[in-house]
Design an enzyme around this catalytic site. Structure first.
Site, PDB file in Angstrom:
ATOM      1  N   ARG B 329      51.113  27.873  39.342  1.00  0.00           N
ATOM      2  CA  ARG B 329      50.033  27.419  38.603  1.00  0.00           C
ATOM      3  C   ARG B 329      50.321  26.873  37.185  1.00  0.00           C
ATOM      4  O   ARG B 329      49.980  25.640  37.093  1.00  0.00           O
ATOM      5  CB  ARG B 329      48.913  28.396  38.398  1.00  0.00           C
ATOM      6  CG  ARG B 329      48.215  28.777  39.608  1.00  0.00           C
ATOM      7  CD  ARG B 329      47.288  30.139  39.320  1.00  0.00           C
ATOM      8  NE  ARG B 329      46.502  30.321  40.693  1.00  0.00           N
ATOM      9  CZ  ARG B 329      45.915  31.262  40.763  1.00  0.00           C
ATOM     10  NH1 ARG B 329      45.339  32.210  39.800  1.00  0.00           N
ATOM     11  NH2 ARG B 329      45.268  31.634  42.105  1.00  0.00           N
ATOM     12  N   GLU B 424      39.287  42.665  34.013  1.00  0.00           N
ATOM     13  CA  GLU B 424      39.550  41.388  33.272  1.00  0.00           C
ATOM     14  C   GLU B 424      39.701  41.818  31.900  1.00  0.00           C
ATOM     15  O   GLU B 424      40.244  41.113  30.851  1.00  0.00           O
ATOM     16  CB  GLU B 424      39.007  40.256  33.692  1.00  0.00           C
ATOM     17  CG  GLU B 424      39.779  38.828  33.258  1.00  0.00           C
ATOM     18  CD  GLU B 424      39.018  37.711  33.727  1.00  0.00           C
ATOM     19  OE1 GLU B 424      38.654  37.594  34.900  1.00  0.00           O
ATOM     20  OE2 GLU B 424      39.168  36.500  33.085  1.00  0.00           O
ATOM     21  N   LEU B 440      41.399  40.334  41.741  1.00  0.00           N
ATOM     22  CA  LEU B 440      40.600  41.233  42.344  1.00  0.00           C
ATOM     23  C   LEU B 440      41.275  42.770  42.839  1.00  0.00           C
ATOM     24  O   LEU B 440      40.601  43.929  42.564  1.00  0.00           O
ATOM     25  CB  LEU B 440      40.284  40.767  43.726  1.00  0.00           C
ATOM     26  CG  LEU B 440      39.553  39.068  43.693  1.00  0.00           C
ATOM     27  CD1 LEU B 440      39.385  38.767  45.163  1.00  0.00           C
ATOM     28  CD2 LEU B 440      38.276  39.334  42.829  1.00  0.00           C
TER      29      LEU B 440
HETATM   30  C1  FAD Z   1      36.250  30.681  40.565  1.00  0.00           C
HETATM   31  C2  FAD Z   1      37.091  31.917  40.555  1.00  0.00           C
HETATM   32  C3  FAD Z   1      37.742  32.210  41.720  1.00  0.00           C
HETATM   33  C4  FAD Z   1      38.689  33.371  41.514  1.00  0.00           C
HETATM   34  N1  FAD Z   1      39.523  33.846  42.687  1.00  0.00           N
HETATM   35  C5  FAD Z   1      40.265  34.692  42.679  1.00  0.00           C
HETATM   36  C6  FAD Z   1      40.737  35.044  43.894  1.00  0.00           C
HETATM   37  O1  FAD Z   1      40.900  34.580  44.811  1.00  0.00           O
HETATM   38  N2  FAD Z   1      41.592  36.347  43.790  1.00  0.00           N
HETATM   39  C7  FAD Z   1      41.661  37.117  42.779  1.00  0.00           C
HETATM   40  O2  FAD Z   1      42.371  38.022  42.831  1.00  0.00           O
HETATM   41  N3  FAD Z   1      40.960  36.563  41.434  1.00  0.00           N
HETATM   42  C8  FAD Z   1      40.259  35.538  41.443  1.00  0.00           C
HETATM   43  N4  FAD Z   1      39.689  35.398  40.393  1.00  0.00           N
HETATM   44  C9  FAD Z   1      39.708  36.012  39.223  1.00  0.00           C
HETATM   45  C10 FAD Z   1      38.572  37.280  39.376  1.00  0.00           C
HETATM   46  O3  FAD Z   1      37.494  36.759  39.976  1.00  0.00           O
HETATM   47  C11 FAD Z   1      38.208  38.072  38.135  1.00  0.00           C
HETATM   48  O4  FAD Z   1      39.345  38.330  37.149  1.00  0.00           O
HETATM   49  C12 FAD Z   1      37.647  39.391  38.555  1.00  0.00           C
HETATM   50  O5  FAD Z   1      36.591  39.206  39.435  1.00  0.00           O
HETATM   51  C13 FAD Z   1      37.150  39.972  37.269  1.00  0.00           C
HETATM   52  O6  FAD Z   1      36.502  41.209  37.322  1.00  0.00           O
HETATM   53  P1  FAD Z   1      35.845  42.121  36.445  1.00  0.00           P
HETATM   54  O7  FAD Z   1      34.960  43.394  37.062  1.00  0.00           O
HETATM   55  O8  FAD Z   1      36.875  42.420  35.468  1.00  0.00           O
HETATM   56  O9  FAD Z   1      34.678  41.436  35.677  1.00  0.00           O
HETATM   57  P2  FAD Z   1      33.398  40.355  36.177  1.00  0.00           P
HETATM   58  O10 FAD Z   1      33.251  40.381  37.462  1.00  0.00           O
HETATM   59  O11 FAD Z   1      33.406  39.326  35.374  1.00  0.00           O
HETATM   60  O12 FAD Z   1      32.169  41.385  35.768  1.00  0.00           O
HETATM   61  C14 FAD Z   1      31.770  41.433  34.450  1.00  0.00           C
HETATM   62  C15 FAD Z   1      30.413  42.370  34.327  1.00  0.00           C
HETATM   63  O13 FAD Z   1      30.441  42.678  32.879  1.00  0.00           O
HETATM   64  C16 FAD Z   1      28.921  42.373  32.488  1.00  0.00           C
HETATM   65  N5  FAD Z   1      28.991  41.975  31.095  1.00  0.00           N
HETATM   66  C17 FAD Z   1      29.955  40.938  30.769  1.00  0.00           C
HETATM   67  N6  FAD Z   1      29.633  41.172  29.064  1.00  0.00           N
HETATM   68  C18 FAD Z   1      28.529  41.803  28.827  1.00  0.00           C
HETATM   69  C19 FAD Z   1      28.030  42.374  27.797  1.00  0.00           C
HETATM   70  N7  FAD Z   1      28.025  41.794  26.677  1.00  0.00           N
HETATM   71  N8  FAD Z   1      26.804  43.185  27.755  1.00  0.00           N
HETATM   72  C20 FAD Z   1      26.508  43.764  29.239  1.00  0.00           C
HETATM   73  N9  FAD Z   1      27.289  43.371  30.057  1.00  0.00           N
HETATM   74  C21 FAD Z   1      28.148  42.748  30.197  1.00  0.00           C
HETATM   75  C22 FAD Z   1      28.646  41.410  33.625  1.00  0.00           C
HETATM   76  O14 FAD Z   1      27.245  41.053  33.704  1.00  0.00           O
HETATM   77  C23 FAD Z   1      29.292  41.535  34.757  1.00  0.00           C
HETATM   78  O15 FAD Z   1      28.517  42.709  35.509  1.00  0.00           O
HETATM   79  C24 FAD Z   1      38.734  34.009  40.362  1.00  0.00           C
HETATM   80  C25 FAD Z   1      37.977  33.763  39.208  1.00  0.00           C
HETATM   81  C26 FAD Z   1      37.363  32.759  39.329  1.00  0.00           C
HETATM   82  C27 FAD Z   1      36.566  32.253  38.020  1.00  0.00           C
END
Ligand code: FAD
Ligand code: FES
Lengths: 257, 636
Positions: B329, B424, B440
């Protein structure tokens, strides 16, 4: 033919309501020079930016992913949930689908179970309550057998995936004359009833979820089929038939009653 | 010197040893502990559900109207695991090694090995929940190769893997909400973390429906609040993605690690105008069949079909004969920028390159191409109003993922005792660059299989927190948050928060983006400081703080991004080497690859907040490699 670079002038008649339970009304807003490359939500953004600098209150609307997957956006556009395009959420709808001088009526989801929070923003937590009543497999992290221990035919897996594609936006409820959540509920019941993992609880799940739906104030299904037409993910009403089968089984199984 | 607290002993035994010697909390006592989980994405949703299954009392918060809508829902491609079902030579070791190498040797061996170990449990767990992964004709799970991996280790559910995994976690979470073990608070945003006597005591949340500030006390706080890609304004992230929660923790003493590590994805829909609110990702898989090119002559304005082969510059194929269009990438992204900066770019803006399927269509037929990429072609057609079967797609890189995040140790604990960070939002496993389908995996690993163990020693050693929400510290935090909100509303200037955010994004994109240099970074710091002043003197935010106000939410997030953007540039400037997604133009190999300086920069850079207007303090965690050999990447 590409329409890149074109602009149109439109008239919005948009629902404005200050808060839950207060009276709302349609407000007419003229929007000039809207690029047809914009999405519908970007059109609303543009109007809002203009309003903010003029000291007027922006139009509140829900949105998040802006690519048709989170289910957060949604409004009834000219009488159709998510607007005129088939199989598309409001955030994916583009302004090139409208013509110069169009009048566009924008209203929130309307259903007893979805109280309005402000303007186009509604409270859909009733959908979560239904899932909490049974939309899961009862298992805990750590105890699962090897993922390939139970083969599942491709055909079944694909059907389960078709049902699982629901984004929980609530368009089906908004489209239904009875404001029923049957398509939403049946999609989850079907997905889990099709898969071996979900079978042991299938009857109980159907029973619990249908009752939770009633408790939340959703209406009954009278086979209007409007839900299927409005669904941005093309969830089929076949799921409702499947759900009815599970529900009837549950009715016969005395232990759940 | 920071200590990651990696257990001693052979790599393969670290996690087992940790688990078998850690302090436990007996089942009857778990219900005496209250745990706050902020975020309901893969990391937060999985953690909240699993901790509740174990018996803890959980409060769970998210910004969206339902936990099911966290940004994880948008992930398309898939999730990695070392199952080796295709029998093609994968193993825990290989997944570990690929991840370390992909991260350009800037992550911890111990963490990454554990991630590879638990990857297999994740797939088992998700299948048991009813996640409908793709299957082969025999009914077994199907795998594909993703992001240039040499083995097929990626599990997927059509192009909606993130959605299905998140709905799986959401179903487990919903079950616990139904059972009363989790209390769910949607539409609420963290505005402060409360720390008293060196221990995390709880959070202050803002109810986004009525603007109320609400304190919640707990025995531990878990932040699973996602990444900060929206600092660029335009990114593939959802609208509400923010750095706010992590940044508040940073201001309360949690170190922020490697903020300059961001990932720019090469295949996104290019920017078309200033109205644009996001950049949509087009799956990486397109590069398997699409050929990337630009016209050789910058003044060549013919339509692509009329440009003969001899006048096309297939720059990836020419520069990288063995990998061609399938280079990683960061390499693909950087090269797109390079040709566009030279004036060779296409589209009205000049910031796009062609991704051409005509050879694939000629070779395999339109039907075969449609079967593989039909939905992506439709999506492109809908957004750009151009038919990619007839004219080449136009693509350009966009910000996609952030590897930096809150510094955490092996137990995923930040530098504030009792405050943990998952998914993340932490920095832990991807080093300077993340492999496709590994985010994921990490989010679910952290939530289902790591934190449920690693939180116990903290609770066992420290017991219940003795501070409730009526304590002065909470009242004080509420008061400060209230004053902050009112201040933003009272500025009444002339620029909207979005306008300022867009300007910030442009600065970050230009100077702290795909290629950086010292002069540009210094310039960016000055420009960001100026923009901060513009915000605090000239922003205008409509409405009030007592009802639903999206513009106010946005403005509060932009205020955090403005400070955070500066920290990114400071970190980038400090790292006088190139590695993974961080390319400083002064440090490149002859091939234009990132050139690391392992003697001086083989470390995690963790920043400590030192108060408004002061330089943050630098802390170093040296990275120790006992099992892999550090090598220079080459894709020639
Ligand atoms: C378009 C796209 C495609 C992707 N495809 C892939 C893939 O195919 N394979 C892969 O491995 N990864 C992929 N990624 C990366 C991956 O999706 C993310 O890194 C991952 O899902 C993040 O998960 P998370 O639980 O850490 O955070 P998130 O799913 O971002 O969840 C964050 C949570 O925290 C809450 N939150 C945030 N800030 C606050 C706040 N200040 N107060 C209260 N609540 C808050 C939100 O409401 C949410 O519930 C992709 C990303 C994108 C953008
Ligand atoms: S904003 Fe996510 S589906 Fe429309």
């Amino acid at each position: 033919m590409t329409t890149q670079g074109k602009t149109i002038n439109i008239t919005l008649k948009v629902w404005r309501q200050k808060g839950p339970g207060v009276k709302g009304k349609l407000e007419t807003i003229e929007a000039k020079n809207i690029s047809t490359d914009m999405s519908f939500l970007e059109m609303l953004d543009t109007i809002n930016e203009g309003r903010i600098v003029q000291g007027k209150e922006p139009i509140e609307f829900d949105n998040d992913c802006r690519e048709g997957i989170c289910g957060m956006c949604g409004a009834v556009v000219n009488g159709i949930p998510h607007g005129p395009e088939k199989a598309m959420t409001l955030c994916q709808l583009h302004m090139r689908k409208f013509k110069n001088e169009d009048i566009i009526v924008v209203e929130p989801w309307r259903a007893r179970a979805f109280p309005i929070i402000k303007d186009l923003v509604v409270d859909r937590s009733a959908l979560d309550k239904i899932i909490q009543s049974g939309g899961f497999v009862s298992m805990v992290a750590g105890g699962a057998p090897d993922a390939n221990a139970i083969p599942i035919s491709q055909n079944i897996a694909e059907k389960a995936m078709d049902a699982a594609a629901c984004i929980g936006c609530g368009a089906c409820v908004a489209a239904c004359p009875n404001a029923s959540a049957m398509l939403f509920v049946s999609a989850k019941i079907s997905q889990l009833a099709l898969l071996p993992q979900g079978k042991p609880e299938a009857a109980q799940r159907a029973w619990n979820m249908v009752h939770a739906m009633d408790d939340c104030g959703f209406g009954n299904c009278t086979n209007e089929k409007e839900c299927e037409a409005a669904c941005p993910k093309e969830i089929s009403i076949v799921n409702i038939a499947r759900m009815n089968r599970e529900f009837i089984k549950a009715g016969f199984a005395s232990h759940v009653m | 010197m920071l200590d990651g607290k990696i257990p001693a002993g052979p790599l393969e035994q670290k996690w087992d040893k940790y688990r078998s010697t850690m302090k436990l909390i007996n089942p009857a006592n778990k219900r005496k502990y209250n745990i706050i989980v902020v975020g309901t994405g893969l990391a937060g949703g999985a953690a909240a559900a699993t901790l509740a299954e174990l018996g803890y009392n959980v409060k769970n918060f998210c910004i969206q109207d339902s936990p099911r809508r966290a940004h994880s829902i948008a992930a398309q491609g898939g999730i990695n695991a070392a199952k080796n079902y295709p029998n093609d030579g994968d193993s825990i070791w290989r997944l570990f090694h690929d991840t370390i190498k992909g991260g350009d040797y800037r992550s911890r061996e111990g963490n990454v090995y554990r991630l590879a170990q638990v990857s297999n449990n994740i797939i088992d767990q998700c299948v048991a929940q009813g996640v409908p992964f793709a299957r082969d004709y025999g009914g077994l799970l199907d795998n594909r190769s993703f992001g240039g991996a040499q083995v097929s280790r990626t599990f997927y559910a059509r192009g909606q893997t993130g959605q299905q995994l998140l709905l799986g976690a959401y179903s487990s979470l919903s079950r616990q909400i139904g059972l009363g073990k989790v209390r769910m608070f949607p539409r609420s945003e963290l505005v402060d973390l409360v720390v008293v006597d060196g221990r995390t005591r709880g959070v202050v949340m803002r109810n986004l429906v009525n603007g109320q500030l609400e304190s919640h006390a707990g025995d531990a706080v878990i932040l699973a609040t996602g990444g900060y890609g929206n600092v660029f304004f335009l990114s593939t992230n959802a609208a509400s993605c923010n750095v706010g929660a992590a940044f508040k923790a940073y201001k309360k003493g949690a170190y922020f690690a490697n903020p300059c590590y961001t990932q720019i994805h090469p295949t996104c829909i290019p920017v078309s105008g200033t109205h644009q609110s996001k950049l949509t990702l087009m799956s990486e898989s397109l590069r398997n069949d699409g050929r990337v090119w630009v016209p050789k002559d910058p003044s060549d304005k013919r339509s692509p079909a009329n440009i003969p082969e001899s006048d096309r510059f297939y720059y990836l194929e020419e520069k990288y004969p063995s990998f061609g269009n399938l280079v990683p990438r960061d390499v693909a992204s950087r090269n797109a920028k390079e040709v566009c900066d030279k004036g060779l770019g296409v589209s009205a803006t000049g910031y796009a390159v062609y991704l051409d399927f005509s050879d694939a269509i000629k070779r395999d037929g339109k039907d075969v191409v449609a079967k593989k990429y039909g939905n992506l072609f439709d999506m492109y057609h809908n957004i750009i109003d151009d038919n990619p079967y007839e004219t080449p797609m136009m693509i350009y890189p966009a910000t996609h993922y952030t590897m930096g995040g809150l510094w955490v140790d092996y137990e995923l604990q930040t530098t504030i005792p009792g405050c943990f960070a998952l998914g993340e939002a932490n920095f832990s496993d991807h080093g300077a660059n993340r492999l496709g389908a590994s985010a994921l995996m990490q989010g679910l690993a952290d939530g289902y299989f790591v934190i449920p163990y690693t939180i116990a020693p903290f609770l066992a050693n420290n017991g219940n927190s003795d501070i409730q929400k009526d304590h002065a510290a909470f009242k004080d935090a509420e008061k400060k948050a209230d004053a902050y909100v009112k201040k933003i509303l009272s500025i009444n200037g002339k620029q909207t928060a979005d306008e300022i955010h867009r300007k910030l994004g442009q600065i970050i994109w230009d100077y702290v983006g795909m290629a950086r240099n010292n002069e540009g970074l210094k310039k960016a710091i000055g420009m960001i400081k100026e923009l901060q002043e513009q915000f605090w003197s000239n922003v205008t935010v409509p409405g009030s703080d007592t009802d639903y106000n999206f513009a106010l939410q946005k403005a509060m997030r932009v205020a955090d991004f403005l400070e955070f953007g500066e920290l990114m540039a400071v970190d980038a400037l400090d790292r006088q080497e190139s590695c993974g997604g961080h390319l400083n133009e002064a440090f490149q190999t002859d091939e234009g690859e990132a050139r690391r300086d392992d003697d001086n920069y083989c470390h995690v850079a963790a920043w400590e907040y030192k108060g408004q207007g002061n330089e943050p303090a630098f802390h170093k965690e040296p990275l120790v490699f006992e099992n892999v050999e550090l090598t220079q990447r080459s894709y020639k």
